[in-house]
Scaffold this motif. Structure first.
Motif, PDB file in Angstrom:
ATOM      1  N   GLU A 258      41.373  44.087  35.063  1.00 16.99           N
ATOM      2  CA  GLU A 258      41.400  45.447  34.419  1.00 16.99           C
ATOM      3  C   GLU A 258      40.461  45.597  33.442  1.00 16.99           C
ATOM      4  O   GLU A 258      39.693  46.599  33.275  1.00 16.99           O
ATOM      5  CB  GLU A 258      42.635  46.085  34.200  1.00 16.99           C
ATOM      6  N   ASP A 322      47.357  35.379  48.783  1.00 17.14           N
ATOM      7  CA  ASP A 322      47.521  36.542  49.448  1.00 17.14           C
ATOM      8  C   ASP A 322      46.279  37.217  49.788  1.00 17.14           C
ATOM      9  O   ASP A 322      45.907  38.132  49.714  1.00 17.14           O
ATOM     10  CB  ASP A 322      47.942  37.412  48.110  1.00 17.14           C
ATOM     11  N   PHE A 325      45.099  41.108  50.349  1.00 15.14           N
ATOM     12  CA  PHE A 325      45.480  41.779  49.429  1.00 15.14           C
ATOM     13  C   PHE A 325      44.700  41.597  48.216  1.00 15.14           C
ATOM     14  O   PHE A 325      44.032  40.838  47.960  1.00 15.14           O
ATOM     15  CB  PHE A 325      46.966  41.497  48.972  1.00 15.14           C
ATOM     16  N   LYS A 327      44.763  42.168  44.270  1.00 11.32           N
ATOM     17  CA  LYS A 327      45.489  42.271  43.016  1.00 11.32           C
ATOM     18  C   LYS A 327      44.864  42.605  41.688  1.00 11.32           C
ATOM     19  O   LYS A 327      43.621  42.242  41.541  1.00 11.32           O
ATOM     20  CB  LYS A 327      46.267  40.914  43.021  1.00 11.32           C
ATOM     21  N   THR A 330      46.625  43.312  34.959  1.00 15.05           N
ATOM     22  CA  THR A 330      46.376  44.646  34.028  1.00 15.05           C
ATOM     23  C   THR A 330      46.008  44.117  32.595  1.00 15.05           C
ATOM     24  O   THR A 330      46.151  42.994  32.359  1.00 15.05           O
ATOM     25  CB  THR A 330      47.836  45.141  33.908  1.00 15.05           C
ATOM     26  N   SER A 334      50.405  41.740  33.072  1.00 12.77           N
ATOM     27  CA  SER A 334      50.911  41.526  34.107  1.00 12.77           C
ATOM     28  C   SER A 334      49.963  41.945  35.373  1.00 12.77           C
ATOM     29  O   SER A 334      48.865  41.912  35.265  1.00 12.77           O
ATOM     30  CB  SER A 334      52.044  42.753  34.194  1.00 12.77           C
ATOM     31  N   SER A 335      50.532  41.730  36.640  1.00 17.04           N
ATOM     32  CA  SER A 335      49.803  41.708  37.974  1.00 17.04           C
ATOM     33  C   SER A 335      50.547  42.653  38.975  1.00 17.04           C
ATOM     34  O   SER A 335      51.743  42.708  39.012  1.00 17.04           O
ATOM     35  CB  SER A 335      49.728  40.185  38.482  1.00 17.04           C
ATOM     36  N   ARG A 336      49.678  43.368  39.577  1.00 12.97           N
ATOM     37  CA  ARG A 336      50.033  44.291  40.794  1.00 12.97           C
ATOM     38  C   ARG A 336      49.127  44.355  41.745  1.00 12.97           C
ATOM     39  O   ARG A 336      47.930  43.925  41.529  1.00 12.97           O
ATOM     40  CB  ARG A 336      50.431  45.523  40.153  1.00 12.97           C
ATOM     41  N   ILE A 337      49.495  45.065  42.951  1.00 17.41           N
ATOM     42  CA  ILE A 337      48.316  45.058  43.809  1.00 17.41           C
ATOM     43  C   ILE A 337      47.803  46.293  43.821  1.00 17.41           C
ATOM     44  O   ILE A 337      48.315  47.300  43.196  1.00 17.41           O
ATOM     45  CB  ILE A 337      49.167  44.835  45.230  1.00 17.41           C
ATOM     46  N   ASP A 339      46.391  48.911  46.339  1.00 16.68           N
ATOM     47  CA  ASP A 339      46.437  49.267  48.065  1.00 16.68           C
ATOM     48  C   ASP A 339      45.430  50.137  48.163  1.00 16.68           C
ATOM     49  O   ASP A 339      44.615  50.729  47.283  1.00 16.68           O
ATOM     50  CB  ASP A 339      47.771  50.026  48.194  1.00 16.68           C
TER      51      ASP A 339
ATOM     52  N   LEU B  49      57.831  41.617  33.480  1.00 16.19           N
ATOM     53  CA  LEU B  49      57.628  41.100  32.048  1.00 16.19           C
ATOM     54  C   LEU B  49      58.917  41.079  31.653  1.00 16.19           C
ATOM     55  O   LEU B  49      59.321  40.083  30.431  1.00 16.19           O
ATOM     56  CB  LEU B  49      56.632  41.988  31.094  1.00 16.19           C
ATOM     57  N   LYS B 357      52.963  51.340  46.885  1.00 13.29           N
ATOM     58  CA  LYS B 357      51.626  51.259  46.293  1.00 13.29           C
ATOM     59  C   LYS B 357      51.232  50.088  45.444  1.00 13.29           C
ATOM     60  O   LYS B 357      50.150  49.307  45.580  1.00 13.29           O
ATOM     61  CB  LYS B 357      51.172  52.467  45.523  1.00 13.29           C
ATOM     62  N   TYR B 358      52.094  49.562  44.588  1.00 10.16           N
ATOM     63  CA  TYR B 358      51.753  48.637  43.509  1.00 10.16           C
ATOM     64  C   TYR B 358      52.515  47.212  43.858  1.00 10.16           C
ATOM     65  O   TYR B 358      52.353  46.301  43.067  1.00 10.16           O
ATOM     66  CB  TYR B 358      52.195  49.005  42.232  1.00 10.16           C
TER      67      TYR B 358
END
Lengths: 350, 364
Positions: A258, A322, A325, A327, A330, A334-337, A339, B49, B357-358
């Motif tokens: 990010e 993955d 996907f 990813k 951030t 942290s980590s998120r997908i 979409d 976290l 979504k996340y």
């Protein structure tokens, strides 16, 4: 059910959508559904199946790239450009994404009764300017006029032909784990410029569309680096949708950082106010380049010598994990997908 | 960007996480009321976290999710009505009614206009004097003042082709309903910062005391949310009951008094049906009698219209924090953002949409 596809009924269940919605043209999941369920089954062939921005064809030993696009932007004049230069740049960039040098384009106008001739003149002037800048010739065209209320002032359809640069092999399926993902600058400028103008929002600084043809810059890269695996312009659906498409078709994972993704302050501000995620906002002068990490420094050096690539940066990596996907790591660690977009982004309530 | 980046700062986040870790001694279940907070939690994956002792459950603070289905049916009827414009916030357009949604109706020629502010709907009425413009007034105490202002303006300017379909809901009665439910397992609340910006937080104090449940007024950025959680954990661990403010840059104890005065002038409090949850006494705003000429329900004879939810959707369980989106058998299969069964899958404040979504691990 008959074995002949032409005798089958529509495979999109009626319970999904019985009619076309705006979101079917948004470049996200619903667009993909039309492609997968209607266009591919009925029209598919080995060239279309590559799922690229344009087709690569070999005829009489010459490798050509061929693409088509339609432009229905509202407003037709916006900060940073108009529907005319947008059409040329968009078509040129689709050819560039096939690893080609754009040569010829066609233009078909659908004009609505009542469009001021002066507007058409301004638009065609921009087309000429953009074509000259990109080194393409407009070699054929068509004009149709529809009644008042049957169109929206002006729609433009284009097609383009380019010559594929020898030695290149560009396509989403080339994407390999370990590759880096480069973008040539900040994201979301075009979509926010359009939305701000359309909705009458004004910010401290005017947000301009990034519409630009990228052929000169990309050609210089491709002349030196045949190792580029994927080129993709993240237009409708933005960076997120483009990378999801690549990740899906190459069966690889993608990790984005990010804090490496450039977004101008005014665009960020506009997105915060309107509740939009810039990752899903359209760009018209950006290109994603996916290539082996060892070549990244050289490619970045070339990009940064061009006006359109001054802020080029590595924003992520292709991974084995993955597959399919995207990813995002951030800014807070942290980590998120990320979409693919489902429909149009709609502003939140509060 | 100033006033944003400092609340997304990694060092501050790390410090808050360390503080929470050092204070927490046993499992706690904390509910964030607001769907905006749910989305921020998922977007920044704060669950990743937080120490495992902390369970976040997601509350009913998604305005379009709790808008009762019969009101959506009414909006759909209005959008198809001759010489009528149905004006709505964007987030409402994809929310499914019993058979369709406003965007699909629009695609078939229904007159649906997305607006950013209720005052834009008043302007639409001024610009289209031969049309009836109905604003679909959805939202919590956060959006209600802007709607009250629109009604007030329309009244002062004697605009007779503007009306509202009122769906406004209030947070404190919903918190009471959650806390008094037999299956309640919520130890502490993050109260919604934007609602409290308007209403203040005095009315939460008796609720916190009655149910011995700490509440912390919390903002929407990662640092804000973790600060709210840290304060809640601190109160829980030290046995403190009451309401604290972790969003002082926006919220004052008494709230925004002019906005509250305007709300009181235009609206009165009455019962409201919450989608998926059911009727909650005293949980809705309704137009006062003297503003009845702006009441679309009366003007267009919409009373008595009813609709049914799809049986499979467990939106009520999701909105009350009893179940997580992954615990729904339809999640990601029969129910997806492109074809939602319930509102939480489609709203930008809905918990199911946030998970879909996340989140990677538990998705199909």
């Amino acid at each position: 059910m008959s074995g002949n596809i032409l005798e089958q009924s529509c495979p999109i269940p009626k319970s999904d959508y019985e009619h076309i919605l705006l979101a079917h043209g948004g470049g996200g999941k619903l667009t993909q559904q039309l492609i997968d369920k209607i266009f591919y089954p009925l029209l598919g062939n080995e060239i279309l199946a590559r799922g690229h921005d344009g087709a690569t064809l070999t005829t009489s030993g010459v490798k050509l790239a061929f693409t088509t696009d339609s432009f229905v932007v509202d407003p037709i004049f916006f900060p940073g450009g108009n529907i005319g230069d947008l059409a040329v740049n968009g078509t040129v960039n689709d050819l560039v994404c096939c690893g080609a040098i754009p040569k010829f384009i066609s233009l078909a106008f659908i004009l609505e009764e009542g469009l001021p001739i002066e507007d058409l003149w301004e638009i065609v002037k921009s087309i000429r300017h953009a074509a000259d800048k990109s080194g393409v010739k407009v070699v054929t065209g068509d004009t149709k006029v529809v009644g008042k209320g049957k169109g929206d002032r002006i729609f433009i359809n284009t097609s383009g032909i380019g010559e594929v640069i020898e030695g290149t092999n560009i396509g989403p399926e080339q994407c390999s784990p370990g590759d880096v993902i480069i973008i040539n600058g900040s994201i979301a400028d075009h979509g926010i410029a359009i939305m701000s103008k359309r909705e009458g929002f004004s910010f401290e600084t005017t947000i301009e569309s990034d519409t630009a043809s990228l052929n000169e810059m990309v050609t210089e890269v491709l002349n030196k680096y045949k190792s580029v695996h994927v080129l993709r312009d993240p237009t409708r659906g933005g960076l997120a949708s483009a990378l999801n498409e690549i990740s899906n078709s190459s069966k690889t994972g993608i990790t984005l950082y990010e804090d490496k993704i450039g977004i101008s302050e005014s665009v960020r501000g506009a997105c915060e106010i309107m509740g939009f995620d810039p990752l899903y906002i359209a760009n018209e002068g950006k290109i994603l380049m996916i290539l082996p990490e060892k070549d990244a420094p050289g490619v970045l050096d070339i990009l940064r010598t061009h006006r359109e690539g001054k802020e080029a940066a590595i924003i992520g990596y292709v991974t084995e994990e993955d597959p399919g996907f995207v990813k995002l790591r951030t800014t807070i660690g942290s980590s998120r997908i990320v979409d693919m977009i489902t429909g149009e982004q709609l502003p939140r309530i509060c | 960007m100033k006033h944003i980046d400092e609340y997304r700062d990694k060092t501050l986040v790390d410090n808050l996480i360390r503080k929470i870790e050092s204070e927490v001694s046993r499992p706690w279940t904390i509910m964030e009321i607001c769907g905006g907070q749910t989305h921020a939690i998922m977007k920044y994956n704060l669950l990743d976290l937080l120490p495992r002792e902390i369970t976040m459950v997601h509350g009913p603070g998604c305005p379009v999710c709790v808008t009762p289905i019969e009101l959506i049916e009414k909006a759909l009827i209005l959008s198809r009505r001759e010489n009528t414009i149905l004006a709505s916030f964007g987030d409402m357009l994809r929310v499914p009614g019993s058979t369709t949604d406003l965007l699909s109706t629009k695609a078939l020629g229904g007159n649906v206009q997305m607006v950013y502010s209720p005052l834009d709907a008043v302007q639409l009425a001024i610009d289209h004097p031969h049309m009836q413009v109905v604003f679909f007034a959805v939202g919590f105490e956060t959006t209600a003042p802007a709607v009250a202002l629109a009604v007030s303006q329309a009244n002062i300017r004697k605009i007779d082709n503007f009306s509202i379909l009122v769906a406004h809901v209030l947070v404190p009665p919903a918190i009471q309903a959650l806390l008094s439910a037999p299956q309640n397992r919520i130890d502490g609340f993050l109260a919604a910062g934007h609602v409290c910006t308007v209403m203040g937080y005095e009315q939460y104090i008796p609720i916190a005391e009655k149910y011995k449940t700490p509440m912390v007024v919390t903002g929407f950025e990662p640092v804000d949310i973790l600060f709210g959680i840290q304060k809640t954990v601190h109160m829980l661990e030290s046995g403190v009951v009451g309401v604290e403010n972790a969003y002082p840059r926006s919220v004052k104890k008494e709230g925004n008094l002019p906005a509250q005065a305007l709300l009181k002038e235009i609206f009165e409090i009455g019962d409201r049906n919450w989608r998926g949850i059911g009727p909650i006494p005293g949980s809705g705003y309704h137009l006062r009698e003297k503003y009845r000429r702006f009441n679309a329900d009366l003007l267009f004879d919409l009373q008595g219209i009813e609709a049914e939810e799809p049986a499979i959707c467990i939106a009520g369980e999701i909105l009350t924090g009893n179940k997580k989106p992954f615990e729904c058998s339809a999640f990601g299969t029969l129910c997806k953002p492109e074809k939602p069964l319930g509102a939480p899958m489609v709203s930008s404040e809905g918990a199911c949409a946030a998970y879909f979504k996340y989140s990677i691990t538990e998705k199909n």
